[in-house]
Design a protein around this motif. Structure first.
Motif, PDB file in Angstrom:
ATOM      1  N   ASN A   1       0.805  -1.222   0.000  1.00 17.07           N
ATOM      2  CA  ASN A   1       0.000   0.000   0.000  1.00 17.07           C
ATOM      3  C   ASN A   1       0.834   1.268   0.000  1.00 17.07           C
ATOM      4  O   ASN A   1       0.444   2.274  -0.599  1.00 17.07           O
ATOM      5  CB  ASN A   1      -0.927   0.034   1.213  1.00 17.07           C
ATOM      6  CG  ASN A   1      -1.921  -1.089   1.225  1.00 17.07           C
ATOM      7  OD1 ASN A   1      -1.542  -2.249   1.190  1.00 17.07           O
ATOM      8  ND2 ASN A   1      -3.205  -0.757   1.290  1.00 17.07           N
ATOM      9  N   ASP A   2       1.962   1.267   0.686  1.00 16.73           N
ATOM     10  CA  ASP A   2       2.743   2.488   0.863  1.00 16.73           C
ATOM     11  C   ASP A   2       3.756   2.731  -0.258  1.00 16.73           C
ATOM     12  O   ASP A   2       4.501   3.720  -0.213  1.00 16.73           O
ATOM     13  CB  ASP A   2       3.492   2.432   2.202  1.00 16.73           C
ATOM     14  CG  ASP A   2       2.548   2.420   3.391  1.00 16.73           C
ATOM     15  OD1 ASP A   2       1.439   2.953   3.271  1.00 16.73           O
ATOM     16  OD2 ASP A   2       2.928   1.855   4.443  1.00 16.73           O
ATOM     17  N   GLU A   3       3.772   1.853  -1.262  1.00 12.18           N
ATOM     18  CA  GLU A   3       4.738   2.034  -2.351  1.00 12.18           C
ATOM     19  C   GLU A   3       4.259   3.130  -3.303  1.00 12.18           C
ATOM     20  O   GLU A   3       3.060   3.270  -3.555  1.00 12.18           O
ATOM     21  CB  GLU A   3       4.941   0.718  -3.098  1.00 12.18           C
ATOM     22  CG  GLU A   3       5.501  -0.398  -2.236  1.00 12.18           C
ATOM     23  CD  GLU A   3       6.735   0.039  -1.475  1.00 12.18           C
ATOM     24  OE1 GLU A   3       7.689   0.554  -2.118  1.00 12.18           O
ATOM     25  OE2 GLU A   3       6.765  -0.116  -0.243  1.00 12.18           O
TER      26      GLU A   3
ATOM     27  N   ARG B   1      -5.715  -4.187   1.922  1.00  9.75           N
ATOM     28  CA  ARG B   1      -4.307  -4.407   1.627  1.00  9.75           C
ATOM     29  C   ARG B   1      -4.094  -4.675   0.137  1.00  9.75           C
ATOM     30  O   ARG B   1      -4.771  -5.524  -0.450  1.00  9.75           O
ATOM     31  CB  ARG B   1      -3.767  -5.585   2.445  1.00  9.75           C
ATOM     32  CG  ARG B   1      -3.852  -5.386   3.944  1.00  9.75           C
ATOM     33  CD  ARG B   1      -3.263  -6.579   4.681  1.00  9.75           C
ATOM     34  NE  ARG B   1      -3.557  -6.520   6.107  1.00  9.75           N
ATOM     35  CZ  ARG B   1      -3.195  -7.455   6.976  1.00  9.75           C
ATOM     36  NH1 ARG B   1      -2.522  -8.516   6.552  1.00  9.75           N
ATOM     37  NH2 ARG B   1      -3.515  -7.336   8.242  1.00  9.75           N
TER      38      ARG B   1
END
Length: 437
Positions: free
Chosen positions: A117-119, A138
């Motif tokens: 998710n944080d990429e 997710r």
């Protein structure tokens, strides 16, 4: 792991440098030259291997401190088993290519894969793709390749010679087949040696199912309908049986592989081949002189006004929970490259695009093969395309390709095949713990 083939793609560049955005301390294991090695498992089709190798080479050209090893596995059910076994034993590659949609859910991604998710690449993804590589909130995958159409490739030269029009109903399609057979050409090519190709009459018919029963996917997921009990869904199995019983198949349908089927179609020995458009790259490689003799139309249904294409969204590149340290840092940066306009350009050069990309900023070339050009109007017309069932429902049984071979070979009736598949689906749904099963 004993892959059927491993291609080691090493950059022939100088001294070790730190990966961009990572300090040297982030890089753990390395080879004798200080390079981090990461492994990438893909299926053994040209549509997967060639872009994977191209992406690896391009990435390593800018990252001389990284070596990417591309490993291959079989396609179809055998390949699924390889992926599941390697995940369960902790022996998975640092990253791997696999289906999005329902087949991903069977891998239990919340237990076996790392969320992404944080990429940074996530913000570039088309909103229609993200749910297909997600479980709950997710996100687990980066897109590999472009959208794919599931329909009927046809030989335009055969059509022109006989004077046929592209059919929009099943009745028109079967009438064309009768004329094609009378002209001495195999009306329908099938390639059951590659069992996965046998599923297309069922799976690529989903646009017609959804047109007839708009709530089918929701009811199917809730165990309120099935292939055997839905008149619309049963038609795909009936198409398999009807074509076989009419004698419209190529002579070697039981023994041929899909590359043979493409050759037969391209050279005009066969007129139709139900398949996914990702095979166009193989066609362009093996039969460059005939590639524009091959066009595409959607699987015809009951109503010409509802005619439209069933669409497969791209597969994803996933990261198992066993990837960590320097390898994880390198993998994440590689995925950011894959899901970028530059990554799309590399894939386009390596293998003819199968349809539109799902990454913002990615463009298609003007000189697309004719079959891919035929696909684009379905994307430009409201209501003319529908995601395949596996992208709108987590329910898909693993034995479909064996069942459709039996129905398409005259071994089992359409009704028996649909009922058997419903039992296969029920097992899968219960394993996933879906409500109502």
């Amino acid at each position: 792991m004993n892959p059927t083939r491993r291609t080691v793609l090493a950059a022939a560049l100088g001294t070790a440098l730190a990966i961009t955005a990572c300090s040297p301390g982030d890089l753990g294991s390395s080879d004798s030259e200080g390079r981090t090695t990461i492994t990438f498992l893909v299926d053994n089709s040209d549509a997967s291997v060639r872009p994977a190798e191209g992406l690896a080479e391009a990435f390593m050209a800018d990252h001389p401190d990284v070596v990417i090893e591309v490993e291959v596995r079989p396609q179809g059910g055998e390949g699924d088993n390889v992926v599941k076994t390697r995940l369960s034993t902790g022996d998975m590659a640092d990253m791997f290519l696999y289906n999005s949609g329902s087949l991903l859910q069977a891998l239990k991604p919340r237990e076996t894969l790392l969320p992404l998710n944080d990429e940074p690449f996530v913000d570039r993804l088309d909103e229609t793709f993200t749910p297909t590589v997600s479980s709950g909130d997710r996100i687990f995958g980066a897109p590999f390749g472009a959208a794919v159409g599931g329909g009927v490739l046809y030989n335009r030269a055969v059509y022109d010679r006989i004077g046929l029009a592209v059919p929009k109903t099943w009745t028109e399609f079967m009438a064309n087949n009768a004329k094609i057979k009378a002209a001495g050409v195999a009306p329908v090519v099938q390639t059951y040696q590659d069992t996965w190709t046998s599923q297309l009459w069922v799976l690529a018919d989903f646009h017609n199912v959804a047109a007839a029963e708009p709530d089918f996917a929701d009811r199917y997921t809730a165990n309120q309908t099935s292939y055997a009990t839905s008149p619309a869904a049963l038609q795909g199995f009936r198409h398999l049986q009807e074509i076989h019983d009419a004698g419209y198949l190529n002579a070697d349908f039981a023994a041929q592989k899909y590359e043979d089927g493409l050759e037969e179609l391209a050279t005009g020995k066969g007129a139709h081949y139900p398949i996914l458009t990702f095979v166009i790259g193989t066609l362009e490689t093996n039969n460059p002189g005939e590639v524009d003799d091959v066009g595409l139309f959607a699987v015809p249904g009951a109503d010409a006004a509802e005619n439209g294409l069933t669409v497969w969204l791209p597969g994803g590149v996933y990261v198992p929970t066993t990837t960590e340290g320097a390898e994880l840092a390198a993998v994440k940066e590689f995925l950011d490259f894959v899901a970028s306009p530059a990554g799309c350009d590399v894939q386009t050069k390596a293998y003819a695009p199968t349809g539109p990309y799902v990454v913002d900023g990615c463009e298609l070339p003007a000189d697309l093969p004719r079959a891919i050009q035929d696909m684009l109007p379905y994307f430009d017309t409201d209501g003319a395309r529908t995601p395949a069932l596996e992208f709108v429902s987590p329910v898909k049984g693993p034995a479909l390709e064996q069942i459709t071979v039996e129905v398409g070979s005259g071994i089992r009736s359409a009704e028996d095949g649909a009922a058997l598949y419903d039992r296969d689906v029920a097992k899968q749904a219960k394993q996933l713990g879906l409500p109502g099963w």
